[in-house]
Design a protein around this motif. Sequence first.
Motif, PDB file in Angstrom:
ATOM      1  N   ILE A  79      -3.675   3.665   2.038  1.00 42.14           N
ATOM      2  CA  ILE A  79      -3.364   2.536   2.922  1.00 42.14           C
ATOM      3  C   ILE A  79      -3.063   1.373   1.990  1.00 42.14           C
ATOM      4  CG2 ILE A  79      -4.275   0.935   4.641  1.00 42.14           C
ATOM      5  CD1 ILE A  79      -6.026   3.217   5.678  1.00 42.14           C
ATOM      6  N   LYS A  80      -1.857   0.867   2.017  1.00 41.37           N
ATOM      7  CA  LYS A  80      -1.414  -0.139   1.039  1.00 41.37           C
ATOM      8  C   LYS A  80      -1.806  -1.541   1.492  1.00 41.37           C
ATOM      9  CE  LYS A  80       0.418   3.095  -1.363  1.00 41.37           C
ATOM     10  NZ  LYS A  80      -0.280   3.646  -2.473  1.00 41.37           N
ATOM     11  N   PHE A  81      -2.882  -2.054   0.897  1.00 41.59           N
ATOM     12  CA  PHE A  81      -3.397  -3.376   1.239  1.00 41.59           C
ATOM     13  C   PHE A  81      -2.738  -4.467   0.400  1.00 41.59           C
ATOM     14  CE2 PHE A  81      -7.221  -0.894   2.589  1.00 41.59           C
ATOM     15  CZ  PHE A  81      -7.194  -1.274   3.920  1.00 41.59           C
TER      16      PHE A  81
ATOM     17  N   GLU B  63      -7.226   7.250   6.567  1.00 42.57           N
ATOM     18  CA  GLU B  63      -6.246   7.615   5.554  1.00 42.57           C
ATOM     19  C   GLU B  63      -4.841   7.597   6.136  1.00 42.57           C
ATOM     20  OE1 GLU B  63      -5.167  10.961   2.221  1.00 42.57           O
ATOM     21  OE2 GLU B  63      -7.122  10.987   3.151  1.00 42.57           O
ATOM     22  N   ASN B  64      -3.951   6.998   5.341  1.00 41.81           N
ATOM     23  CA  ASN B  64      -2.516   7.005   5.580  1.00 41.81           C
ATOM     24  C   ASN B  64      -2.103   6.331   6.883  1.00 41.81           C
ATOM     25  OD1 ASN B  64       0.025   7.495   4.634  1.00 41.81           O
ATOM     26  ND2 ASN B  64       0.130   9.584   5.401  1.00 41.81           N
ATOM     27  N   SER B  65      -2.545   5.130   7.093  1.00 39.87           N
ATOM     28  CA  SER B  65      -2.071   4.304   8.206  1.00 39.87           C
ATOM     29  C   SER B  65      -1.220   3.194   7.607  1.00 39.87           C
ATOM     30  CB  SER B  65      -3.246   3.689   8.972  1.00 39.87           C
ATOM     31  OG  SER B  65      -2.753   2.853   9.987  1.00 39.87           O
ATOM     32  N   HIS B  66      -0.141   2.873   8.255  1.00 40.34           N
ATOM     33  CA  HIS B  66       0.803   1.899   7.715  1.00 40.34           C
ATOM     34  C   HIS B  66       0.662   0.511   8.329  1.00 40.34           C
ATOM     35  CE1 HIS B  66       2.705   5.868   6.950  1.00 40.34           C
ATOM     36  NE2 HIS B  66       2.694   5.340   5.739  1.00 40.34           N
ATOM     37  N   HIS B  67      -0.420   0.227   8.972  1.00 34.85           N
ATOM     38  CA  HIS B  67      -0.646  -1.073   9.618  1.00 34.85           C
ATOM     39  C   HIS B  67      -1.803  -1.770   8.913  1.00 34.85           C
ATOM     40  CE1 HIS B  67       2.059   0.122  12.866  1.00 34.85           C
ATOM     41  NE2 HIS B  67       1.503   1.317  12.736  1.00 34.85           N
TER      42      HIS B  67
ATOM     43  N   GLN C  83     -28.455  -5.149   5.834  1.00 35.52           N
ATOM     44  CA  GLN C  83     -27.746  -3.888   6.046  1.00 35.52           C
ATOM     45  C   GLN C  83     -26.479  -3.840   5.197  1.00 35.52           C
ATOM     46  OE1 GLN C  83     -28.996  -1.445   7.926  1.00 35.52           O
ATOM     47  NE2 GLN C  83     -30.752  -2.706   8.440  1.00 35.52           N
ATOM     48  N   SER C  84     -26.634  -3.620   3.908  1.00 32.60           N
ATOM     49  CA  SER C  84     -25.492  -3.681   3.007  1.00 32.60           C
ATOM     50  C   SER C  84     -24.619  -2.425   3.088  1.00 32.60           C
ATOM     51  CB  SER C  84     -25.962  -3.897   1.570  1.00 32.60           C
ATOM     52  OG  SER C  84     -26.732  -2.806   1.148  1.00 32.60           O
ATOM     53  N   ILE C  85     -23.397  -2.571   2.595  1.00 33.29           N
ATOM     54  CA  ILE C  85     -22.473  -1.453   2.493  1.00 33.29           C
ATOM     55  C   ILE C  85     -22.846  -0.670   1.233  1.00 33.29           C
ATOM     56  CG2 ILE C  85     -20.047  -0.799   2.187  1.00 33.29           C
ATOM     57  CD1 ILE C  85     -20.720  -2.006   4.957  1.00 33.29           C
ATOM     58  N   LYS C  86     -23.064   0.631   1.377  1.00 33.19           N
ATOM     59  CA  LYS C  86     -23.506   1.456   0.253  1.00 33.19           C
ATOM     60  C   LYS C  86     -22.342   2.115  -0.478  1.00 33.19           C
ATOM     61  CE  LYS C  86     -28.135   1.970   1.633  1.00 33.19           C
ATOM     62  NZ  LYS C  86     -28.652   0.732   1.150  1.00 33.19           N
ATOM     63  N   ASN C  87     -21.274   2.426   0.240  1.00 35.41           N
ATOM     64  CA  ASN C  87     -20.114   3.089  -0.359  1.00 35.41           C
ATOM     65  C   ASN C  87     -18.835   2.449   0.158  1.00 35.41           C
ATOM     66  OD1 ASN C  87     -21.543   5.245  -1.751  1.00 35.41           O
ATOM     67  ND2 ASN C  87     -21.909   6.105   0.271  1.00 35.41           N
ATOM     68  N   LEU C  88     -17.957   2.120  -0.771  1.00 34.18           N
ATOM     69  CA  LEU C  88     -16.630   1.616  -0.427  1.00 34.18           C
ATOM     70  C   LEU C  88     -15.619   2.363  -1.273  1.00 34.18           C
ATOM     71  CD1 LEU C  88     -14.698  -0.407   0.990  1.00 34.18           C
ATOM     72  CD2 LEU C  88     -15.041  -1.902  -0.996  1.00 34.18           C
ATOM     73  N   ALA C  89     -14.625   2.921  -0.618  1.00 33.32           N
ATOM     74  CA  ALA C  89     -13.532   3.584  -1.327  1.00 33.32           C
ATOM     75  C   ALA C  89     -12.222   2.926  -0.926  1.00 33.32           C
ATOM     76  CB  ALA C  89     -13.499   5.072  -0.996  1.00 33.32           C
ATOM     77  N   LEU C  90     -11.444   2.585  -1.930  1.00 35.27           N
ATOM     78  CA  LEU C  90     -10.088   2.072  -1.746  1.00 35.27           C
ATOM     79  C   LEU C  90      -9.210   2.904  -2.684  1.00 35.27           C
ATOM     80  CD1 LEU C  90     -10.989  -1.713  -1.893  1.00 35.27           C
ATOM     81  CD2 LEU C  90     -10.095  -0.538   0.114  1.00 35.27           C
TER      82      LEU C  90
ATOM     83  N   ILE D 184      -2.904   9.378  11.285  1.00 34.19           N
ATOM     84  CA  ILE D 184      -2.646   8.908  12.648  1.00 34.19           C
ATOM     85  C   ILE D 184      -2.289   7.434  12.547  1.00 34.19           C
ATOM     86  CG2 ILE D 184      -3.614   8.480  14.937  1.00 34.19           C
ATOM     87  CD1 ILE D 184      -5.509  10.849  14.432  1.00 34.19           C
ATOM     88  N   GLU D 185      -1.151   7.060  13.080  1.00 35.82           N
ATOM     89  CA  GLU D 185      -0.747   5.660  13.057  1.00 35.82           C
ATOM     90  C   GLU D 185      -1.690   4.854  13.942  1.00 35.82           C
ATOM     91  OE1 GLU D 185       1.515   4.056  11.163  1.00 35.82           O
ATOM     92  OE2 GLU D 185       1.602   5.997  10.167  1.00 35.82           O
ATOM     93  N   LEU D 186      -2.096   3.707  13.447  1.00 34.22           N
ATOM     94  CA  LEU D 186      -3.048   2.871  14.161  1.00 34.22           C
ATOM     95  C   LEU D 186      -2.520   1.441  14.270  1.00 34.22           C
ATOM     96  CD1 LEU D 186      -6.268   4.175  12.412  1.00 34.22           C
ATOM     97  CD2 LEU D 186      -5.536   4.673  14.750  1.00 34.22           C
TER      98      LEU D 186
END
Length: 172
Positions: A73-75, A43-47, A95-102, A18-20
């Motif tokens: 998502i191309k950062f 997933e798969n946003s171009h902004h 309150q840390s981030i436990k999981n990050l996926a790139l 979904i474009e965002l």
Amino acid sequence: WSEYHADGKCLKVEIIYIELPKVVLDILRPAFEESRIENVFFENSHHTGDMADFAKKVLQSNHFTKEVYFGTIKFTQEDVKTLCSAIKSRNMGSQSIKNLALCDCFDGGIDAHTLGSILTSVTSGSAKEVTLDLRRNMMTSREAGVIARFLTSNEVQVDNPHSFHLACLSRL
């Protein structure tokens, strides 16, 4: 949404294909900041610049969010700096981030400097158990060296050596 607020449950939100654009993210942001969202998947946003800024604002205000996934998502390096800054800031609290996926997030693959920034941010502050998923980012032996140096350095400050999980499988 109000049903989850009433009984203390947390949401998992997936926005896929979904474009965002910024205007849509601006509409969604108040709900993301105030709701009990534990897991977010985009997933798969171009902004990408707008997405990085959105994620930063949500991570700084919603302390229920513990898992953040970005796929296809191309950062840019600047976007990654924005995300890493938000994660470091968040991890400095309790309150840390436990999981990050790139996953599949870098045109031409991830570079060593960007990889180092990501590794440092996810293990900063109060992060005790972290899963980092960097699949499909075309890593080379140079990036493998960055990971090896990072894991053998004093930068990994986790209580249990098995509490830092890293998925780096890549297509070459």
